[in-house]
Design a protein around this motif. Structure first.
Motif, PDB file in Angstrom:
ATOM      1  N   ILE A 149      46.578  35.113  41.723  1.00 21.63           N
ATOM      2  CA  ILE A 149      47.259  33.956  41.474  1.00 21.63           C
ATOM      3  C   ILE A 149      47.596  33.492  43.062  1.00 21.63           C
ATOM      4  N   ASP A 150      47.703  34.155  44.286  1.00 23.20           N
ATOM      5  CA  ASP A 150      47.661  33.711  45.522  1.00 23.20           C
ATOM      6  C   ASP A 150      46.286  32.814  45.861  1.00 23.20           C
ATOM      7  N   LYS A 151      45.234  33.252  45.490  1.00 15.23           N
ATOM      8  CA  LYS A 151      44.242  32.639  45.741  1.00 15.23           C
ATOM      9  C   LYS A 151      44.026  31.186  45.124  1.00 15.23           C
ATOM     10  N   VAL A 152      44.562  31.347  43.692  1.00 18.92           N
ATOM     11  CA  VAL A 152      44.740  30.150  42.916  1.00 18.92           C
ATOM     12  C   VAL A 152      45.712  28.973  43.657  1.00 18.92           C
ATOM     13  N   LYS A 153      46.675  29.498  44.010  1.00 14.14           N
ATOM     14  CA  LYS A 153      47.637  28.663  44.788  1.00 14.14           C
ATOM     15  C   LYS A 153      47.311  28.035  45.836  1.00 14.14           C
ATOM     16  N   GLU A 154      46.576  28.820  46.690  1.00 13.17           N
ATOM     17  CA  GLU A 154      46.078  28.340  48.012  1.00 13.17           C
ATOM     18  C   GLU A 154      44.499  27.452  48.139  1.00 13.17           C
ATOM     19  N   ASP A 155      43.917  27.846  47.173  1.00 12.46           N
ATOM     20  CA  ASP A 155      42.591  27.293  47.331  1.00 12.46           C
ATOM     21  C   ASP A 155      42.293  26.230  46.034  1.00 12.46           C
ATOM     22  N   ARG A 156      42.400  25.053  46.440  1.00  8.81           N
ATOM     23  CA  ARG A 156      42.494  23.863  45.446  1.00  8.81           C
ATOM     24  C   ARG A 156      41.180  23.500  44.856  1.00  8.81           C
ATOM     25  N   THR A 157      40.171  24.412  45.414  1.00 14.20           N
ATOM     26  CA  THR A 157      38.509  24.106  44.711  1.00 14.20           C
ATOM     27  C   THR A 157      38.697  24.845  43.684  1.00 14.20           C
ATOM     28  N   ILE A 158      39.553  26.026  43.467  1.00 16.39           N
ATOM     29  CA  ILE A 158      39.525  26.741  42.092  1.00 16.39           C
ATOM     30  C   ILE A 158      40.236  25.764  41.019  1.00 16.39           C
ATOM     31  N   GLN A 159      39.207  25.337  40.026  1.00 17.78           N
ATOM     32  CA  GLN A 159      39.846  24.589  38.988  1.00 17.78           C
ATOM     33  C   GLN A 159      39.442  24.996  37.604  1.00 17.78           C
ATOM     34  N   THR A 160      38.569  26.187  37.564  1.00 26.93           N
ATOM     35  CA  THR A 160      38.384  26.848  36.201  1.00 26.93           C
ATOM     36  C   THR A 160      38.638  28.163  36.237  1.00 26.93           C
ATOM     37  N   VAL A 161      38.725  28.795  34.712  1.00 26.94           N
ATOM     38  CA  VAL A 161      39.141  30.196  34.690  1.00 26.94           C
ATOM     39  C   VAL A 161      37.804  30.924  35.102  1.00 26.94           C
ATOM     40  N   ASP A 162      36.616  30.284  34.837  1.00 25.16           N
ATOM     41  CA  ASP A 162      35.339  30.861  35.166  1.00 25.16           C
ATOM     42  C   ASP A 162      35.103  31.275  36.823  1.00 25.16           C
ATOM     43  N   GLN A 163      35.741  30.135  37.374  1.00 25.18           N
ATOM     44  CA  GLN A 163      35.617  30.532  38.930  1.00 25.18           C
ATOM     45  C   GLN A 163      36.224  31.732  39.239  1.00 25.18           C
ATOM     46  N   ILE A 164      37.760  31.929  38.626  1.00 25.06           N
ATOM     47  CA  ILE A 164      38.285  33.163  38.894  1.00 25.06           C
ATOM     48  C   ILE A 164      37.591  34.376  38.501  1.00 25.06           C
ATOM     49  N   ALA A 165      37.119  34.400  37.180  1.00 28.46           N
ATOM     50  CA  ALA A 165      36.337  35.595  36.779  1.00 28.46           C
ATOM     51  C   ALA A 165      35.121  35.802  37.691  1.00 28.46           C
ATOM     52  N   LYS A 166      34.520  34.789  38.131  1.00 29.42           N
ATOM     53  CA  LYS A 166      33.188  35.248  38.979  1.00 29.42           C
ATOM     54  C   LYS A 166      33.874  35.767  40.394  1.00 29.42           C
ATOM     55  N   LEU A 167      34.723  35.180  41.065  1.00 25.74           N
ATOM     56  CA  LEU A 167      35.112  35.478  42.194  1.00 25.74           C
ATOM     57  C   LEU A 167      35.747  37.046  42.212  1.00 25.74           C
ATOM     58  N   PHE A 168      36.324  37.252  41.305  1.00 23.76           N
ATOM     59  CA  PHE A 168      36.988  38.530  41.205  1.00 23.76           C
ATOM     60  C   PHE A 168      36.165  39.499  40.246  1.00 23.76           C
ATOM     61  N   SER A 169      35.152  39.314  39.853  1.00 20.70           N
ATOM     62  CA  SER A 169      33.740  40.117  39.080  1.00 20.70           C
ATOM     63  C   SER A 169      34.609  40.625  38.014  1.00 20.70           C
ATOM     64  N   ILE A 170      34.998  39.783  37.163  1.00 21.49           N
ATOM     65  CA  ILE A 170      35.838  40.562  35.965  1.00 21.49           C
ATOM     66  C   ILE A 170      35.413  39.716  34.927  1.00 21.49           C
ATOM     67  N   ASN A 171      35.383  40.199  33.748  1.00 18.44           N
ATOM     68  CA  ASN A 171      35.059  39.682  32.491  1.00 18.44           C
ATOM     69  C   ASN A 171      35.976  38.530  32.024  1.00 18.44           C
ATOM     70  N   LEU A 172      35.570  37.603  31.405  1.00 17.53           N
ATOM     71  CA  LEU A 172      36.577  36.387  31.139  1.00 17.53           C
ATOM     72  C   LEU A 172      37.484  37.059  30.225  1.00 17.53           C
ATOM     73  N   ARG A 173      37.195  37.617  29.012  1.00 14.46           N
ATOM     74  CA  ARG A 173      38.158  38.084  27.963  1.00 14.46           C
ATOM     75  C   ARG A 173      39.013  39.039  28.840  1.00 14.46           C
ATOM     76  N   SER A 174      38.535  39.974  29.464  1.00 11.13           N
ATOM     77  CA  SER A 174      39.367  40.862  30.162  1.00 11.13           C
ATOM     78  C   SER A 174      40.456  40.258  31.265  1.00 11.13           C
ATOM     79  N   LEU A 175      39.958  39.117  31.702  1.00 10.17           N
ATOM     80  CA  LEU A 175      41.052  38.421  32.389  1.00 10.17           C
ATOM     81  C   LEU A 175      41.941  37.671  31.875  1.00 10.17           C
ATOM     82  N   GLN A 176      41.693  37.118  30.487  1.00  2.32           N
ATOM     83  CA  GLN A 176      42.806  36.561  29.606  1.00  2.32           C
ATOM     84  C   GLN A 176      43.507  37.391  29.343  1.00  2.32           C
ATOM     85  N   ARG A 177      43.021  38.411  28.726  1.00  6.64           N
ATOM     86  CA  ARG A 177      43.906  39.632  28.165  1.00  6.64           C
ATOM     87  C   ARG A 177      45.006  39.875  29.408  1.00  6.64           C
ATOM     88  N   LEU A 178      44.400  40.365  30.741  1.00  5.32           N
ATOM     89  CA  LEU A 178      45.137  40.903  31.534  1.00  5.32           C
ATOM     90  C   LEU A 178      46.315  39.749  31.824  1.00  5.32           C
TER      91      LEU A 178
END
Length: 267
Positions: free
Chosen positions: A170-199
């Motif tokens: 969440i801190d990364k999303v708040k500070e890095d305006r280049t993050i604009q999609t959920v896929d970017q978060i999933a790739k950045l933190f090496s987490i499965n997209l469904r697992s990220l949504q569930r978390l």
């Protein structure tokens, strides 16, 4: 207990006016509770013989426990804007949990609290009425915080390793305006997209997409107030929109006003 100074309250709409109309203070939690709690906060006001004031915020993805005489509650994440009419003279005292930080105390899916309030008695082993009475018998914040921390330490859960991960995301999303999609978060933190949504649904109560949009709209509202001008093309691009119309629609859905209408409320 340390007081947090000199830091604007991000997410407060019409920040300059809010600072003139109300008094805000924030305090850090002790080392045992800092893992779960971002800060304690107080808001006080005095509109005796004055017109009521409509306070509005775009809340963070955080759970709050708010103590008010006869009306203390647990507040889930508000997906829209949060509005409250302040009248007369009063004050509230609150606990802002870190994103995910309330889950170990609640032990239920946090999404059931989204856009809702529940009694503090929903927390196991907490006598909410006695706690509220003790808090409002004290006038100073330090004494109130000691009462709250004693209560929370008596039901202190184990530290959940998912909470730091959520907060780093969440801190990364708040500070890095280049993050604009959920896929970017999933790739950045090496987490499965469904697992990220569930978390996020289970621990935070809202989706990662909502978190991205919330921080971007907060930023735009701040820029409009600071610059007193709307750079449509630049703002739409920064938010990841392909056209201004979509940006304006999302801003209005979140704030309740178009960018021009919002600007007029702060001029």
């Amino acid at each position: 207990m340390a007081k947090e100074k000199g830091k604007p309250t991000r997410g407060v709409l019409r920040q300059t006016k809010a600072n003139l109309m109300t008094k805000h203070n924030r305090f850090f939690a002790n080392t045992k509770l800092d893992f779960f709690i971002e800060h304690y906060w107080t808001v006080s006001w005095d509109f005796t013989d004055k017109e009521p004031y409509l306070a509005e915020t775009l809340p963070y993805p955080s759970i709050h426990i708010v103590f008010e005489k006869g009306n203390s509650k647990i507040f889930g994440v508000t997906k829209g804007r949060f509005s409250i009419l302040l009248e007369g003279k009063g004050s509230v005292f609150g606990i802002k949990f870190r994103p995910g930080g309330f889950y170990p105390f609640f032990q239920k899916n946090i999404s059931i609290l989204t856009d809702k309030t529940i009694p503090i008695s929903e927390l196991n082993r907490v006598d909410s009425l006695t706690l509220e009475n003790k808090i409002f018998q004290k006038e100073d914040e330090e004494s109130r915080i000691k009462i709250i921390e004693t209560c929370l330490e008596s039901i202190l859960p184990e530290r959940d390793p998912k909470i730091p991960l959520i907060n780093v995301m969440i801190d990364k999303v708040k500070e890095d305006r280049t993050i604009q999609t959920v896929d970017q978060i999933a790739k950045l933190f090496s987490i499965n997209l469904r697992s990220l949504q569930r978390l996020f649904r289970e621990y935070v109560g809202v989706s990662p997409k909502w978190v991205i949009q919330r921080f971007r709209i907060q930023e735009v509202a701040e820029r409009i107030e600071k610059e007193k001008f709307i750079h449509y093309a630049e703002m739409a691009l920064d938010l990841g929109y392909y056209d201004q119309a979509h940006f304006i629609k999302d801003f209005k859905n979140t704030i309740g006003l178009s960018p021009e209408e919002y600007l007029r409320t702060i001029l």
